[in-house]
Design a protein around this motif. Sequence first.
Motif, short mmCIF file in Angstrom:
data_model
loop_
_atom_site.label_atom_id
_atom_site.label_comp_id
_atom_site.label_asym_id
_atom_site.label_seq_id
_atom_site.Cartn_x
_atom_site.Cartn_y
_atom_site.Cartn_z
N UNK A 138 26.79 -5.94 46.31
CA UNK A 138 26.49 -6.51 44.99
C UNK A 138 27.50 -7.59 44.61
N UNK B 196 14.12 3.55 38.49
CA UNK B 196 14.28 2.26 39.18
C UNK B 196 13.07 1.98 40.06
N UNK C 277 17.40 -8.90 43.26
CA UNK C 277 17.59 -7.63 43.97
C UNK C 277 16.48 -7.41 45.00
N UNK C 278 15.25 -7.68 44.61
CA UNK C 278 14.13 -7.52 45.54
C UNK C 278 14.26 -8.46 46.74
N UNK D 55 10.26 1.09 37.83
CA UNK D 55 10.47 -0.23 37.22
C UNK D 55 10.12 -1.34 38.22
N UNK D 56 10.57 -1.17 39.47
CA UNK D 56 10.28 -2.18 40.48
C UNK D 56 8.78 -2.30 40.70
N UNK E 231 20.66 0.33 41.65
CA UNK E 231 20.08 0.34 40.32
C UNK E 231 20.40 -0.96 39.60
N UNK F 283 16.02 -8.61 38.73
CA UNK F 283 15.06 -7.82 39.51
C UNK F 283 14.57 -8.62 40.71
#
Lengths: 390, 82
Positions: free
Chosen positions: B60, A285, B44-45, A288-289, A220, B41
């Motif tokens: 992480x 999540x 992370x992707x 959102x992605x 997350x 984001x």
Amino acid sequence: MTDPSTLKDKTDYFCMPSLGSDMEAGTLIEWVAQPGDQLNKGDVIAVVETQKGAIEIEVFHPGVVGEQLIQVGESAPVGEPMARFKRTDTQPSAVRPHQGQPLVGEAPSEGAQLAITDEDAIDNGQADQVKPPAEMKDTGLKQGLEPEQSISSLNTAPGSPMTKDSGGLDLDAMRQAIAAAMSRSKREIPHYYLSHDIDLTPASDWLAAYNAERAPDARLLMNALLIKAAALTLRNFPELNGFDREGRFKSSESIHIGTAIAIRGGGLVAPALHDADQQTLPELMVALRDLVARTRAGQLRRSELVDASIVVSSLGERGADRLFPIIQPPQVASIGFGTPRQGAWVVDGQLLIRTLITASIAGDHRHSDGHRGALFLHRLAECLQTPTDL
Amino acid sequence: MTRDQLRTLARDCLLEVAPDLADEPIPEDADLRGTLDLDSMDILNWITALHQKTGIAIPESDYARLFSLNAAVDYLSSGCSA
């Protein structure tokens, strides 16, 4: 006031819907549904070009698509019939959306659409009803999207989101749309502003532990927690979650959080995460992605553009401490989160270093007062102290 | 995978995540967050894609070590988070 006799003719048509309060016309890019196709409520019928990119248009009622009345490349004003469309729901109050979701009260998209009907005389078969059907909009979020599906949607995004011809994003047009909306907001809405420093340590620790046990596709982001916390807190503050219609406030039954998404190169859109208060954190999540990917590719749906009842903006990891949001018409409040930071904090009489975040709210002073806005921030802070309840 | 293969993979995954970066060549030492303006984001992707393609665990706590394409290749070459 709309004349019921002219509206009656339009119940057999699907008309160009409004995709935002400043939109006057749209250009048809693609017919997704063909004559003869049977559609459920919420199915995409066509793709229309707007300043926010190529937007997928959904039908408001189940029915059968008939003759196409405008061609690809043609522009039509809001309210103009695009195709013949025979509704198959004869008794609106008896209609249940597919997936068997319960009737839960007036969906805000219906409310927003009705209000647009008053202003712009658009009818997609709703103004002839005394009360719109009490239906939950099926957004596909509850179908249990797997994280892998959202990752693969990234892989199919068009290679170049910047070209207008490919149905992607035209940043100049988007900038004009933002300018118009923000100018209007500053002209018409008397804003009050409040901010509140929040101890984010419990949420931050919880998130680190959660992510440490999971592969990247199941992790997350803090933003999901912030959005969920804001959505849950809004349940107790209906006066902050709704729409201004020519000075009258219309509360939204549902909490559709518009999530501000920045586009490299200078664009900004805030598409809706539907029913954010009812999604689990993993569901939020995934949504959102998916939303971020489609926003940057210019592939949003109409329901995502118009349904947001309030916007939440987060500055993210590298930004400023505090954000002063500008309310997006026709909403009546806007929530901001600054960049999380390490700071001094008093806990039980001791000075400690904690992870802090500053939450802020802008409120439309015609519809709420600072006291309620302040209480909202206070409750939001409390909510973030128990991340396991998110 | 060889370093060259990892370099290609890291770049390809980055372009999938942020297709708008394809307009110009990405310098291998460019700071992904600071210079290329990737947000959490995007990162992370990108890391999700790297993990799925290589099978290497990327906790992480190690994200900050993958600050550029070169740094990512170094990290993945060592094969683990040691």
